[in-house]
Design an enzyme around this catalytic site. Structure first.
Site, mmCIF file in Angstrom:
data_model
loop_
_atom_site.group_PDB
_atom_site.id
_atom_site.type_symbol
_atom_site.label_atom_id
_atom_site.label_comp_id
_atom_site.label_asym_id
_atom_site.label_seq_id
_atom_site.Cartn_x
_atom_site.Cartn_y
_atom_site.Cartn_z
ATOM 1 N N LYS A 8 3.398 -5.197 -5.655
ATOM 2 C CA LYS A 8 2.266 -4.769 -4.547
ATOM 3 C C LYS A 8 0.839 -4.402 -5.234
ATOM 4 O O LYS A 8 0.798 -3.574 -5.521
ATOM 5 C CB LYS A 8 2.983 -3.924 -3.664
ATOM 6 C CG LYS A 8 2.234 -4.381 -2.283
ATOM 7 C CD LYS A 8 2.835 -4.525 -0.925
ATOM 8 C CE LYS A 8 2.484 -4.589 -0.566
ATOM 9 N NZ LYS A 8 0.605 -5.820 -0.214
ATOM 10 N N LYS A 56 0.367 4.990 -7.956
ATOM 11 C CA LYS A 56 0.208 4.787 -6.207
ATOM 12 C C LYS A 56 1.371 4.437 -5.570
ATOM 13 O O LYS A 56 2.250 5.495 -4.409
ATOM 14 C CB LYS A 56 -0.507 3.395 -5.646
ATOM 15 C CG LYS A 56 -2.142 4.839 -5.743
ATOM 16 C CD LYS A 56 -3.042 3.526 -5.491
ATOM 17 C CE LYS A 56 -2.991 3.567 -3.454
ATOM 18 N NZ LYS A 56 -3.718 2.637 -3.102
ATOM 19 N N LYS A 63 -2.176 -6.822 -8.827
ATOM 20 C CA LYS A 63 -3.582 -6.697 -8.691
ATOM 21 C C LYS A 63 -3.983 -7.894 -8.568
ATOM 22 O O LYS A 63 -3.770 -8.685 -9.734
ATOM 23 C CB LYS A 63 -4.383 -5.211 -9.291
ATOM 24 C CG LYS A 63 -5.964 -4.671 -7.877
ATOM 25 C CD LYS A 63 -5.087 -3.813 -6.790
ATOM 26 C CE LYS A 63 -5.917 -3.133 -6.062
ATOM 27 N NZ LYS A 63 -5.521 -2.488 -4.892
ATOM 28 N N THR A 112 -5.567 2.905 5.573
ATOM 29 C CA THR A 112 -5.515 3.738 4.508
ATOM 30 C C THR A 112 -6.851 4.462 5.112
ATOM 31 O O THR A 112 -7.052 6.127 3.852
ATOM 32 C CB THR A 112 -7.416 2.596 3.581
ATOM 33 O OG1 THR A 112 -5.643 1.585 3.163
ATOM 34 C CG2 THR A 112 -7.367 3.986 2.059
ATOM 35 N N ASN A 160 -14.350 -0.728 5.757
ATOM 36 C CA ASN A 160 -13.115 0.125 6.381
ATOM 37 C C ASN A 160 -11.859 0.706 6.405
ATOM 38 O O ASN A 160 -11.908 1.526 7.164
ATOM 39 C CB ASN A 160 -11.815 -1.616 6.328
ATOM 40 C CG ASN A 160 -10.675 -1.465 6.609
ATOM 41 O OD1 ASN A 160 -10.655 -1.842 8.346
ATOM 42 N ND2 ASN A 160 -9.712 -1.063 6.078
ATOM 43 N N SER A 180 1.636 -1.366 4.484
ATOM 44 C CA SER A 180 1.516 -2.762 4.115
ATOM 45 C C SER A 180 3.618 -2.613 4.102
ATOM 46 O O SER A 180 3.794 -3.562 4.404
ATOM 47 C CB SER A 180 1.164 -3.317 2.677
ATOM 48 O OG SER A 180 -0.063 -3.384 4.013
#
Length: 425
Positions: A64, A88, A100, A184, A215, A352
């Protein structure tokens, strides 16, 4: 950058014993792919862009991680970010590994149609290694819900089926999740609030400076202000503004959306006046004398060159890797606490995960349920990290990595290692 990222593991392995195979497995990415992405430009010319996808580790589940568009994107950066994502997801307790992706491009130079062609081209280039049970991308720097919607649609076209779980961070009408856009920033605030409770700090008495007004930075700023924190400075890529009396985040965001300028307008009825604030550079914002410095921009913002000039009492990392290991040592020597990225910015990947679960099940949650589940997850993991820091008398960063590595090591060991093999008689 990747070698710097791996340095974060060294203090952890001094505190706990892990099998040598765990260290070996976590030292290398599982898969790294580089692809050329041809795009027909609006003027008819053809440009070739370079795209990357790194799947670092999938021991705990499908990988992810976000996709970023930036001129500085390269394989080393993407590999480092995929490593951080692995940690994470483990820190957050999610059934994911880390990945990523990115494209080396300045998206501000592209038209909307060129951006769409580029985004769909990325999916065509990497479709073979993506999938709801293989690798699930999401937004990152200079990508957003609209781009994720294009990508999800392109994947569905290629797969000849609807596959909403292939990507998260999508628009609501394309099976996105409530609460994803602010996740986030909201998650970071939950962690900060838990820290303040433990330290018996009153938000109303704390000044906050925020580097990065994208954001994550904006949503954190708005929610923190609503929670009582005094936001005295914010900045974007062009520089920042400062006011010792606190800024009005909503006014600043509205004005930036209209003019792309970091200013504020105060309206009294139909009469509006442009507010005047002290201008400052990003470097100057980092060195302000505030209680909390929030890093919500890019990597390597505090280094050994400027770490000794940081005056904040606490640094909150919403960006990935904004402090180098050498700077960490300087900040710790100065008594400045750091809430690390692998804990603080987990809100995005947590929601997510919620979106992925909803896509897979076909059952969709209301905003209140998403927010409740996010708060529960962030508070639980934050307090676990704080407890580990106290138990081992170590920094919050080392405690967070310790928390994640324990979960990763357990999964790697339980899949089988050399201890299962017996020597031949």
């Amino acid at each position: 950058m990747f070698e710097i990222a791996k340095q974060r593991l060294e203090p952890v392995f001094k505190l706990i014993e892990v099998d040598e195979e765990v260290i070996t497995r976590l030292s290398y990415p599982k898969r790294s792919i580089k692809a050329s992405i041809p795009v027909r430009m609006d003027d008819g010319s053809l440009r070739i862009f370079t795209g990357y996808r790194v799947q670092y580790d999938d021991t705990r589940g499908p990988t992810k991680g976000g996709i970023r568009y930036h001129p500085r994107v390269n394989e080393d950066e993407v590999t480092s970010l995929s490593f951080w994502m692995t940690v994470k997801c483990a820190v957050a307790g999610l059934p994911f590994g880390g990945a990523k992706g990115g494209i080396t491009v300045n998206p501000k130079e592209l038209s909307q149609l060129e951006l769409e062609r580029l985004s769909r081209g990325y999916i065509r280039a990497f479709a073979d290694i993506l999938g709801e049970s293989r690798d699930i991308p999401a937004p990152d720097v200079y990508t957003n819900a609209t781009i994720m919607g294009w990508m999800a649609d392109e994947y569905s076209v290629l797969a000849r089926r609807q596959a909403p779980g292939i990507i998260t961070g999508k628009p609501l009408h394309l099976n996105g999740s409530e609460g994803r856009e602010s996740a986030t920033g909201s998650g970071a605030l939950h962690v900060l609030n838990e820290y303040c409770k433990r330290q018996q700090l009153n938000p109303a008495e704390l000044t906050v400076a925020i580097q990065g007004f994208g954001n994550a930075g904006f949503h954190f700023a708005q929610l923190a202000q609503e929670a009582g924190f005094r936001i005295v400075a914010v900045s974007d890529s062009q520089g920042g503004i400062y006011s010792e009396n606190s800024l009005n985040i909503k006014d600043i965001k509205n004005h930036k959306d209209d003019t792309n300028q970091l200013e504020s307008v105060l309206c009294n009825g139909t009469v509006c006046t442009l507010q005047t604030f002290q201008r400052l550079s990003n470097a100057e914002l980092l060195e302000l004398k505030v209680d909390v410095l929030v890093l919500a921009a890019l990597e390597n913002q505090i280094t050994q060159e400027n770490a000794h000039r940081i005056q904040a009492h606490l640094v909150l990392e919403i960006a990935n890797g904004p402090i180098t290991p050498q700077a960490d040592e300087i900040l710790e020597a100065q008594g400045i606490a750091v809430i690390p990225d692998v804990l603080a910015n987990n809100g995005g990947v947590v929601v997510s995960y919620f979106e992925w679960v909803q896509n897979r099940s076909g059952l969709y949650w209301e905003l209140e349920e998403v927010q409740t589940r996010l708060a529960k997850t962030m508070r639980r993991e934050a307090n676990t990290v704080f407890d580990l820091a106290n138990e081992f008398q170590t920094s919050l960063r080392t405690a967070a990595y310790l928390h994640g590595i324990k979960r990763l090591a357990g999964a790697i060991d339980q899949r089988g290692n050399h201890k299962l093999f017996k020597k031949a008689p």
